[in-house]
Design a protein around this motif. Structure first.
Motif, mmCIF file in Angstrom:
data_model
loop_
_atom_site.group_PDB
_atom_site.id
_atom_site.type_symbol
_atom_site.label_atom_id
_atom_site.label_comp_id
_atom_site.label_asym_id
_atom_site.label_seq_id
_atom_site.Cartn_x
_atom_site.Cartn_y
_atom_site.Cartn_z
ATOM 1 N N ILE A 1 0.866 -1.180 0.000
ATOM 2 C CA ILE A 1 0.000 0.000 0.000
ATOM 3 C C ILE A 1 0.902 1.229 0.000
ATOM 4 N N GLY A 2 0.582 2.185 -0.868
ATOM 5 C CA GLY A 2 1.442 3.349 -1.026
ATOM 6 C C GLY A 2 0.722 4.644 -0.703
ATOM 7 N N VAL A 3 1.465 5.558 -0.090
ATOM 8 C CA VAL A 3 0.950 6.878 0.264
ATOM 9 C C VAL A 3 1.982 7.914 -0.185
ATOM 10 N N ARG A 4 1.514 9.016 -0.729
ATOM 11 C CA ARG A 4 2.439 10.071 -1.129
ATOM 12 C C ARG A 4 3.150 10.626 0.097
ATOM 13 N N ARG A 5 4.469 10.741 0.005
ATOM 14 C CA ARG A 5 5.233 11.298 1.115
ATOM 15 C C ARG A 5 4.786 12.736 1.388
ATOM 16 N N GLY A 6 4.713 13.064 2.648
ATOM 17 C CA GLY A 6 4.301 14.408 3.019
ATOM 18 C C GLY A 6 2.805 14.573 3.178
ATOM 19 N N VAL B 1 7.874 5.072 8.230
ATOM 20 C CA VAL B 1 8.146 4.860 6.809
ATOM 21 C C VAL B 1 7.976 6.158 6.024
ATOM 22 N N MET B 2 7.000 6.966 6.395
ATOM 23 C CA MET B 2 6.766 8.230 5.687
ATOM 24 C C MET B 2 7.958 9.176 5.800
ATOM 25 N N MET B 3 8.793 8.962 6.808
ATOM 26 C CA MET B 3 9.975 9.806 6.996
ATOM 27 C C MET B 3 11.159 9.343 6.159
ATOM 28 N N LEU B 4 11.099 8.110 5.659
ATOM 29 C CA LEU B 4 12.201 7.577 4.855
ATOM 30 C C LEU B 4 12.109 8.108 3.439
ATOM 31 N N THR B 5 13.239 8.478 2.854
ATOM 32 C CA THR B 5 13.222 9.174 1.571
ATOM 33 C C THR B 5 13.635 8.322 0.381
ATOM 34 N N THR B 6 14.154 7.123 0.615
ATOM 35 C CA THR B 6 14.609 6.294 -0.504
ATOM 36 C C THR B 6 13.977 4.913 -0.431
ATOM 37 N N ARG B 7 13.854 4.263 -1.593
ATOM 38 C CA ARG B 7 13.333 2.905 -1.643
ATOM 39 C C ARG B 7 14.236 1.967 -0.851
ATOM 40 N N GLU B 8 15.558 2.191 -0.893
ATOM 41 C CA GLU B 8 16.501 1.330 -0.185
ATOM 42 C C GLU B 8 16.269 1.386 1.325
ATOM 43 N N SER B 9 16.016 2.588 1.844
ATOM 44 C CA SER B 9 15.788 2.713 3.287
ATOM 45 C C SER B 9 14.473 2.064 3.692
ATOM 46 N N GLN B 10 13.467 2.103 2.811
ATOM 47 C CA GLN B 10 12.200 1.436 3.098
ATOM 48 C C GLN B 10 12.384 -0.073 3.141
ATOM 49 N N ILE B 11 13.138 -0.607 2.167
ATOM 50 C CA ILE B 11 13.393 -2.047 2.125
ATOM 51 C C ILE B 11 14.128 -2.495 3.385
ATOM 52 N N ALA B 12 15.128 -1.708 3.794
ATOM 53 C CA ALA B 12 15.899 -2.039 4.990
ATOM 54 C C ALA B 12 15.007 -2.023 6.232
ATOM 55 N N TYR B 13 14.085 -1.065 6.284
ATOM 56 C CA TYR B 13 13.183 -0.962 7.434
ATOM 57 C C TYR B 13 12.307 -2.207 7.538
#
Length: 329
Positions: free
Chosen positions: A272-277, A303-315
């Motif tokens: 599920i995706g949400v626009r950042r901000g 997750v909304m605070m993470l800015t890159t796909r890589e950081s989301q995957i790591a989370y």
């Protein structure tokens, strides 16, 4: 510079530079929009749009950067409005979702039923489409949430949160030769014509990767985004079906045999995706958690605070994401 001017350039860009269509959507006049765009360009000292006569032809390099910032500004303005609504009327509002047919037909009905019972004064709207269509709806701000699988690179502007893993069944009529094979292989499958979902953007689907990995070329005779349509053509003998686990119901589809195929294909992930901000209202958090219980308010905010796909995957590598289990099979 006026907020209205930013909205005009944003809407013009999202209407393929068609000022007439933009004017209709905003219930205003074409000359009024053109005038305000010119005034903004004069104030900034740069062109946002290139022109050929009276027609806009493309977005300039400067215009691309201006539009990106304008989109952020408009999103923040909308967040302020949402925040005020949340304080004044926490149980009133709207919720719009873009998703695939599979989610809309098999996963969401009970969740939406419970949500409407809890929030009867929230108007809910659903848009169904392919991942590319869902991406357009979500990244352009037309919907609040995108629920999709695979091709997640198309959702670069969204915070994508994995909800559950799932795999596939091979569907065949009773008496089909594949039923007698104890553990089918891809080599067995390609001996038959196949009906399934479209293989996705540039063939990056888990199905196409599996066949390529075995150097096999499946005979795809028919594709459809609707699993019910796929099952109809399986019943007609057009080919064997490859569908998501959740698309098979033992009672409704009792004339078909579901053969486990999770050993043939890599599992997919619905996210599920949400626009950042974006400011999420209380009932929006509740909807997400009802759909994916591990996505609590705190997880979503992280997750909304993470800015890159890589950081989301790591989370999410540190967070257990469940697998879908078809209890009817």
């Amino acid at each position: 510079m006026k907020l209205q001017q930013l909205r005009y350039i944003w809407e013009v860009a999202n209407h393929d530079l068609n000022v007439s269509a933009t004017a209709l959507s905003l219930y205003t006049s074409q000359p009024g929009i053109s005038k305000q765009i010119r005034l903004l360009e004069d104030e900034l000292g740069v062109e946002i749009f290139s022109r050929s006569g009276k027609h806009l032809t493309k977005v300039t390099a400067a215009g691309e950067q201006i539009l990106e910032i304008a989109g952020d500004v408009l999103q923040q303005v909308d967040s302020i409005k949402q925040l005020s609504h949340d304080y004044r009327s926490p149980h009133f509002g709207t919720l719009s979702i873009a998703t695939t047919h599979t989610q809309a037909r098999y996963i969401l009905p009970n969740i939406i039923k419970d949500f409407i019972a809890k929030y009867p004064d929230v108007s809910l709207n659903m848009v169904q489409g392919s991942p590319s269509h869902i991406s357009e709806e979500a990244t352009g701000g037309a919907v609040d949430f995108a629920i999709a699988y695979e091709d997640l690179e198309m959702f670069g502007t969204l915070a994508m949160m994995p909800c559950y893993h799932w795999n596939r069944f091979i569907l065949v009529p009773k008496g089909h030769p594949l039923v007698d094979i104890e553990k089918i292989t891809l080599e067995d499958v390609v001996q038959h014509a196949i009906v399934t979902y479209p293989f996705g953007h540039e063939g990056r689907s888990k199905r196409s990767k599996a066949f390529r990995g075995k150097d096999l070329t499946p005979k795809i005779v028919f594709t459809a985004t609707d699993a019910e349509v796929i099952k109809t053509y399986v019943r007609l003998g057009l080919g064997v079906g490859i569908v998501a686990h959740m698309a098979y119901d033992q009672e409704e589809d009792s004339d078909l045999v579901a053969i486990e195929a999770s050993h043939l294909f890599e599992a997919s992930v619905t996210s599920i995706g949400v626009r950042r901000g974006t400011y999420l209202r209380g009932y929006m958090y509740d909807f997400i958690e009802a759909f994916a219980p591990h996505l609590t308010r705190q997880v979503i905010q992280d997750v909304m605070m993470l800015t890159t796909r890589e950081s989301q995957i790591a989370y999410f590598a540190e967070l257990a994401v469940p697998s879908y289990v078809n209890n009817s099979a």
